[in-house]
Design an enzyme around this catalytic site. Structure first.
Site, PDB file in Angstrom:
ATOM      1  N   SER A 288      -0.337   2.051  -3.804  1.00 29.45           N
ATOM      2  CA  SER A 288      -1.082   2.707  -2.727  1.00 29.45           C
ATOM      3  C   SER A 288      -0.924   4.215  -2.830  1.00 29.45           C
ATOM      4  O   SER A 288       0.088   4.701  -3.344  1.00 29.45           O
ATOM      5  CB  SER A 288      -0.547   2.247  -1.370  1.00 29.45           C
ATOM      6  OG  SER A 288      -1.113   3.026  -0.341  1.00 29.45           O
TER       7      SER A 288
ATOM      8  N   TYR B 182       6.510   1.392   4.070  1.00 23.54           N
ATOM      9  CA  TYR B 182       5.481   0.899   3.158  1.00 23.54           C
ATOM     10  C   TYR B 182       5.360   1.859   1.970  1.00 23.54           C
ATOM     11  O   TYR B 182       5.364   1.448   0.803  1.00 23.54           O
ATOM     12  CB  TYR B 182       4.154   0.826   3.923  1.00 23.54           C
ATOM     13  CG  TYR B 182       2.971   0.333   3.139  1.00 23.54           C
ATOM     14  CD1 TYR B 182       2.837  -1.007   2.800  1.00 23.54           C
ATOM     15  CD2 TYR B 182       1.948   1.217   2.763  1.00 23.54           C
ATOM     16  CE1 TYR B 182       1.722  -1.461   2.105  1.00 23.54           C
ATOM     17  CE2 TYR B 182       0.829   0.758   2.073  1.00 23.54           C
ATOM     18  CZ  TYR B 182       0.724  -0.575   1.741  1.00 23.54           C
ATOM     19  OH  TYR B 182      -0.367  -1.032   1.061  1.00 23.54           O
TER      20      TYR B 182
END
Ligand SMILES: Cc1cc2nc3c(=O)[nH]c(=O)nc-3n(C[C@H](O)[C@H](O)[C@H](O)COP(=O)(O)OP(=O)(O)OC[C@H]3O[C@@H](n4cnc5c(N)ncnc54)[C@H](O)[C@@H]3O)c2cc1C
Lengths: 243, 432
Positions: free
Chosen positions: A136, A149
């Site tokens: 990501s 995350y």
């Protein structure tokens, strides 16, 4: 027939990517947690043109089962040309700040399990094949709003960078996929703006990057520029802004 | 990309909560207040809206379940679009048995409006080709409905009010390939349309006419009659480039469709074809879905949106009623960018609230010009009522409850099948 293994195959991006390969007539081995959903997706891919489909349910955090699941996939298809590791969750950052146990479990789901899987997959791959993982843009810099995350994805990105160097000589391409905001069930509750992309658009980008044997793919492409800018903000400024 | 929560006419604007359902095995999400299924928002008015309530967004139910390429039987989830179906079926020699003028509608939406196409005279509605579907109701029950059953008759054309359709099984039809043989005939007045229609109903699978609704006097009702059939697949022909479809990138501050632009556009279209008759081979996408080539074309009507008015008039009153409507429009001068005329056949609809019935259907588009447009539409409705016709709920945003109830006399029987949790802006409006 092109043989594809997808881990986390019920994720919206993975499903959209699988449809592109199904339309090309590929064989698809789908792994995820929910057997019913995997079966529904496999049936859909079959109608869309997949040459063959198979499914297997397991939880990525069950490390002791990794080798078994991979053995089953390799036994089914003989050889695999593309492995896409696509599973992930969106941790509740505030809850992770309150519980180290939860923080580590989320880190395991989004980071460690991918590292474990890639480690077990690498020796099985032959020259010409591809190992891809969905990381990501959040892994490029830790932000207050989702650094649990982000740090798990950072671990994946850095691990894949090293693995790419290692396997390059063997003719195996290692691809790190870095999507920006994607409109999926995972981000259902977010307000959507112009930067948001559909899973279909991300899927086309993934397949294109795999076809071109690229190493890192920011999806859509403009995130590369955005992340260059964000990475270059000096830390003494960055710590004061809200992102 | 249409945002869930809007209808194609972009009028009325409504506030509503949007809750997606993406797994067909999941129960109906629990919500406060009423819910309404939403497919892809290709309905024009408020029949796909639920102001101040919840829209159950079903586009994510987009998986195929099974396709038998020998028999053409397809089972898929309700959010699959007709475009998705063509993409997998046409290469195997199958096509939709009935299709509306856009392929971006979902299977669920096509059932809930029991949509029709240019082959109504031979093939009926979408509902005639359904083998079964599963309805998810708010009491948690799931019912598989098949033709002949009450809940099937209520749900086909049931405007999303009887529950959420989660999957359906339909029978596709064989085609030789992606090409259409199209004959275009220019005609000078309304009576010619009826003659051509009667003549072509037995010889051609698809018929439709385009009318120049700015024309007056002796040329009232002039237009082009298009009749077509599937043509043998010919590999040598050139497939049109559709890779980069045009799109309206933004909504202009005012409607680009107005008095100034309409008259020349209509006249231009009428005179475009020099010869009185022309035959062409046309790719199915250009034939069935000419407007799909321009993404978001509904934006060209500006921020206030637009209305479609589609009615059907019974055969005995069709000629005079259509003439009266065209006269009304031409007098008004506001015009319609598109006026489409088609004769429905005799095949009885299966749904209690299905729109198609024997007679002639006229479809018109009007930019939303405020009270004057409402007044014109009311005058058109008065002609429809007088003729004993009906207005199409899928295209409606303002007809009176009285017109609806008289044109759809089965509504009390239908009402018994409404899911108590389900409602829509349209339904509340016409039941007032
Ligand atoms: C350019 C254009 C051309 C058209 N041409 C034609 C034509 O030739 N013939 C014709 O008949 N129509 C035509 N239409 C109208 C269109 O076919 C219908 O409005 C169709 O129902 C839209 O489907 P949708 O999936 O977008 O559904 P929506 O518009 O989102 O919803 C339509 C209705 O279906 C219900 N619904 C949606 N999904 C479900 C579900 N899963 N379960 C239960 N109910 C559901 C909704 O509650 C609503 O009542 C046209 C529309 C456009 C924009």
């Amino acid at each position: 027939m092109y043989r594809v293994l997808i881990i986390g195959a019920t994720s919206a991006i993975a499903e959209a990517t699988a449809r592109v390969y199904a339309a090309r007539g590929a064989a698809l081995y789908l792994v995820g947690r929910d057997l019913d959903r995997l079966s529904a997706i496999a049936a859909d891919l079959g109608v869309r043109g997949a040459g063959k489909t198979a499914v297997s349910a397991f939880d990525v955090n069950a490390y002791e089962r990794h080798q078994d699941v991979l053995d089953a996939a390799w036994a089914e298809f003989g050889q695999i040309d593309l492995v896409l590791i696509a599973h992930g969750t969106l941790p509740d950052q505030a809850a992770c700040e309150a519980s180290a146990e939860l923080a580590l479990r989320e880190f395991s789901t989004n980071g460690l399990s991918t590292i474990a899987l890639a480690t077990a997959i690498a020796p099985r791959l032959k020259s010409g094949s591809t190992l891809a993982a969905i990381s990501s843009v959040a892994g490029d810099r830790g932000r207050a709003s989702n650094y649990l995350y982000g740090s798990a994805k950072a671990a994946v990105s850095t691990f894949f960078s090293g693995l790419r160097q290692r396997l390059n000589a063997d003719g195996i391409n290692v691809l790190t996929i870095k999507p920006g905001f994607v409109d999926t069930p995972m981000t259902r509750s977010f307000k959507k703006g112009a930067l948001w992309a559909t899973p279909d658009r991300i899927a086309r980008g993934i397949v294109d990057a795999i076809d071109k044997r690229r190493g890192v793919a920011y999806l859509p492409w403009f995130w590369w520029g955005i992340m260059q800018a964000i990475k270059n903000i000096p830390e003494f400024v960055f710590r004061r802004i809200k992102l | 990309m249409t945002r869930p929560g809007q209808s194609w006419g972009r009028y009325p604007q409504a506030r509503q909560r949007i809750v997606p359902l993406t797994d067909r095995r999941q129960p109906l999400p629990q919500v406060d207040g009423s819910v309404l299924p939403y497919g892809n928002g290709r309905s024009y008015g408020d029949s796909c809206l639920n102001p101040d309530g919840t829209l159950l967004h079903l586009r994510g139910l987009d998986r195929f379940i099974a396709f038998d390429s020998a028999s053409g039987v397809l089972r898929c989830e309700a959010g699959v679009t007709l475009a998705d179906i063509i993409a997998i079926a046409l290469p195997q020699g199958w096509f939709l048995p009935v299709t509306p003028g856009t392929r971006y509608v979902t299977v669920g939406g096509a059932i809930a409006n029991d949509v029709h196409g240019k082959n109504h005279h031979g093939s009926g509605n979408f509902g005639h080709h359904l083998r079964c579907f599963e309805l998810l109701r708010s009491d948690g029950s799931r019912q598989v409905c098949a033709p002949g059953e009450d809940l099937f008759a209520a749900s086909v054309g049931g405007l999303g009010l009887t529950g959420a359709i989660v999957w359906a099984e339909l029978q596709l039809r064989r085609v030789p390939g992606p090409w259409m043989e199209v004959e275009s005939i220019r005609f000078g007045q309304l009576d010619d349309f009826f003659a051509l229609s009667a003549q072509s109903a037995h010889s051609h699978e698809y018929t439709v006419a385009w009318i120049d609704c700015m024309a007056r006097g002796r040329s009232l009702g002039r237009g082009h009659f298009l009749r077509a059939d599937h043509a043998p697949g010919d590999a040598g022909r050139h497939v049109p480039a559709s890779a980069t479809p045009m799109a309206m990138p933004f909504t202009p501050p005012m409607s680009l469709v107005n008095r100034l632009s309409l008259r020349p556009l209509n006249a231009l279209y009428y005179h475009r074809q020099r010869a009185p008759r022309r035959r062409d081979s046309v790719h199915y996408a250009n034939y069935f879905y000419p407007l799909d080539g321009i993404g978001d074309w509904n934006r060209m009507y500006g921020p206030r949106g637009f209305f479609q008015h589609q009615c059907v008039l019974p055969p005995a009153n069709a000629r005079d009623g259509i003439a009266a409507m065209l006269g009304e429009i031409s007098r008004d001068g506001g015009g319609s960018f598109l006026a489409v005329l088609k004769e429905f056949g005799e095949i009885p609809s299966l749904g209690l609230l299905s729109f198609p019935r024997p007679g002639t259907t006229l479809a018109l588009d009007f930019p939303n010009g405020g009270p004057a447009t409402f007044a014109l539409l009311d005058r058109l409705d008065a002609i429809v009522a007088e003729a004993g016709g009906a207005v199409y709920p899928a295209k409606d945003a303002r007809m009176s409850g009285r017109l609806f109830r008289s044109a759809y006399p089965q509504w009390p029987r239908f009402q018994a099948h409404i899911d108590p949790k389900f409602s829509s802006g349209f339904w509340r409006r016409v039941m007032e």
